[in-house]
Design an enzyme around this catalytic site. Structure first.
Site, PDB file in Angstrom:
ATOM      1  N   ALA A   1     -15.887 -27.782 -55.280  1.00 33.63           N
ATOM      2  CA  ALA A   1     -15.619 -26.390 -54.829  1.00 33.63           C
ATOM      3  C   ALA A   1     -14.769 -25.532 -55.589  1.00 33.63           C
ATOM      4  CB  ALA A   1     -15.232 -26.540 -53.350  1.00 33.63           C
TER       5      ALA A   1
ATOM      6  N   ILE B   1     -14.555 -35.998 -55.619  1.00 33.89           N
ATOM      7  CA  ILE B   1     -13.425 -35.101 -55.446  1.00 33.89           C
ATOM      8  C   ILE B   1     -13.699 -35.060 -53.811  1.00 33.89           C
ATOM      9  CG2 ILE B   1     -12.469 -32.979 -55.493  1.00 33.89           C
ATOM     10  CD1 ILE B   1     -12.541 -34.331 -58.063  1.00 33.89           C
TER      11      ILE B   1
ATOM     12  N   PRO C   1     -21.152 -26.293 -54.505  1.00 30.30           N
ATOM     13  CA  PRO C   1     -20.540 -25.588 -53.553  1.00 30.30           C
ATOM     14  C   PRO C   1     -21.514 -24.921 -52.652  1.00 30.30           C
ATOM     15  CG  PRO C   1     -20.326 -24.568 -55.446  1.00 30.30           C
ATOM     16  CD  PRO C   1     -21.045 -25.801 -55.988  1.00 30.30           C
TER      17      PRO C   1
ATOM     18  N   LYS D   1     -19.761 -34.463 -40.859  1.00 29.25           N
ATOM     19  CA  LYS D   1     -18.079 -34.699 -40.186  1.00 29.25           C
ATOM     20  C   LYS D   1     -17.778 -33.278 -39.586  1.00 29.25           C
ATOM     21  CE  LYS D   1     -16.350 -38.517 -42.809  1.00 29.25           C
ATOM     22  NZ  LYS D   1     -17.618 -38.687 -43.857  1.00 29.25           N
TER      23      LYS D   1
ATOM     24  N   MET E   1      -9.540 -28.562 -48.040  1.00 27.80           N
ATOM     25  CA  MET E   1      -9.398 -28.839 -46.521  1.00 27.80           C
ATOM     26  C   MET E   1      -7.998 -28.490 -46.169  1.00 27.80           C
ATOM     27  SD  MET E   1     -10.875 -32.872 -46.697  1.00 27.80           S
ATOM     28  CE  MET E   1     -10.261 -33.229 -48.582  1.00 27.80           C
TER      29      MET E   1
ATOM     30  N   ASP F   1     -24.121 -34.716 -45.952  1.00 27.90           N
ATOM     31  CA  ASP F   1     -23.174 -34.316 -44.865  1.00 27.90           C
ATOM     32  C   ASP F   1     -23.359 -32.962 -44.674  1.00 27.90           C
ATOM     33  OD1 ASP F   1     -20.842 -35.198 -47.537  1.00 27.90           O
ATOM     34  OD2 ASP F   1     -21.878 -33.210 -47.167  1.00 27.90           O
TER      35      ASP F   1
ATOM     36  N   GLY G   1     -21.462 -32.694 -50.723  1.00 24.45           N
ATOM     37  CA  GLY G   1     -21.212 -31.302 -51.063  1.00 24.45           C
ATOM     38  C   GLY G   1     -20.270 -31.355 -52.325  1.00 24.45           C
ATOM     39  N   GLY G   2     -20.298 -30.409 -53.100  1.00 21.95           N
ATOM     40  CA  GLY G   2     -19.453 -30.403 -54.329  1.00 21.95           C
ATOM     41  C   GLY G   2     -19.643 -31.512 -55.189  1.00 21.95           C
ATOM     42  N   ASP G   3     -18.599 -32.354 -55.592  1.00 20.06           N
ATOM     43  CA  ASP G   3     -18.747 -33.591 -56.215  1.00 20.06           C
ATOM     44  C   ASP G   3     -18.667 -34.722 -55.533  1.00 20.06           C
ATOM     45  OD1 ASP G   3     -18.556 -34.552 -59.384  1.00 20.06           O
ATOM     46  OD2 ASP G   3     -17.000 -35.595 -58.248  1.00 20.06           O
TER      47      ASP G   3
END
Ligand code: SAH
Length: 251
Positions: free
Chosen positions: A120, A94, A13, A58, A170, A36, A89-91
């Site tokens: 996250a 996911i 995260p 993005k 999101m 990203d 980011g994160g996993d």
């Protein structure tokens, strides 16, 4: 020429301390990193000075590389003999489109390995003292994408409420619709929630309030992505825990 390997690597995260050892090793050795926008600059700073860093961020404002072009880029580089670290980011699995990239690699006969990362939800939970499945409160936790089209048609009734914790990724832009939908599906307007913005980063914010107040909370505090919305009674439990954790960090 030997085909390179695509490593789909979870960057966690934000805080570089939350990388897995495997992720850190791959980042430190990589010659090519395709990342990203969510990947923290402090993590990219671990790369070798001569590593090539390619951003496929993005963002709403900028023209972004469509997913099929990202897939093609990864495959092309690997087929030219380069190992690629695809840092997400994160996993990666996911809401990270890691599944699509893995499928593209395998369809092209390119070896692909996946390195999990702290998602996250896990990072935000730890940093804010919200025990997602505290035994007194919840035995089910759901991760949902709040950005998806057709929000109104989804049935979220079973995902939140008694005994359940709902984590929405999101969901900043769609927060008003989410609150409305959950209440229409029968969730109590006073169900407690927390919004965790920039979890595990120096600028983290944790905001709390009832479900009915979510749109105002987001607007009043000008919450920006990346942020998670965590809904459920586990979030009310965390008040004292969080203040103690923050005091300890400051001292
Ligand atoms: N693969 C990522 C999620 C990608 S989707 C993961 O496993 O974490 C992007 C969403 O993740 C953001 O819109 C936000 O909801 C959430 N997110 C990612 N990093 C975050 C952070 N540091 N703090 C809060 N939310 C975050």
């Amino acid at each position: 020429m030997k085909t390179g390997t695509i490593h789909l690597v979870g960057a966690g995260p934000g805080d570089p301390d939350l990388l897995t050892l495997r992720a850190a090793r791959l980042i430190e050795r990589a010659r090519l990193i395709v990342h990203d926008g969510l990947v923290d600059p402090a993590i990219l700073a671990l790369a070798r000075p001569d590593a090539k860093l390619v951003s496929v961020a993005k963002s709403r404002a900028r023209h972004t590389l469509p997913q099929d072009q990202i897939n093609a880029l990864l495959v092309r580089e690997a087929q030219s003999g380069h190992d690629v670290v695809r840092l997400k980011g994160g996993d990666p699995f996911i809401f990270g489109r890691g599944g699509e990239e893995m499928e593209a690699a395998l369809a092209a006969g390119v070896p692909c390995q996946v390195v999990p990362g702290i998602s996250a939800a896990n990072g935000a939970a730890a940093a804010s003292g919200i025990a997602l499945t505290h035994r007194e409160d919840a035995s089910i936790v759901s991760f949902v994408a709040g950005q998806c089209k057709g929000l109104a048609e989804q049935n979220w009734a079973g995902l939140a409420g008694q005994g359940r914790t709902l984590v929405i990724y999101m969901g900043v832009k769609t927060a008003p619709g989410i609150a409305e939908k959950l209440m229409a599906d029968g969730l109590a307007p006073d169900m407690p929630l927390a919004v965790v913005e920039n979890a595990c980063r120096t600028n983290m914010r944790v905001l709390r309030g009832p479900l009915a107040g979510l749109p105002d909370l987001v607007e009043h505090h000008a919450v920006k992505s990346p942020a998670l919305i965590i809904i459920g009674t586990v979030t009310a439990r965390a008040d004292t825990v969080l203040s103690q954790m923050l005091e300890e960090k400051a001292s």
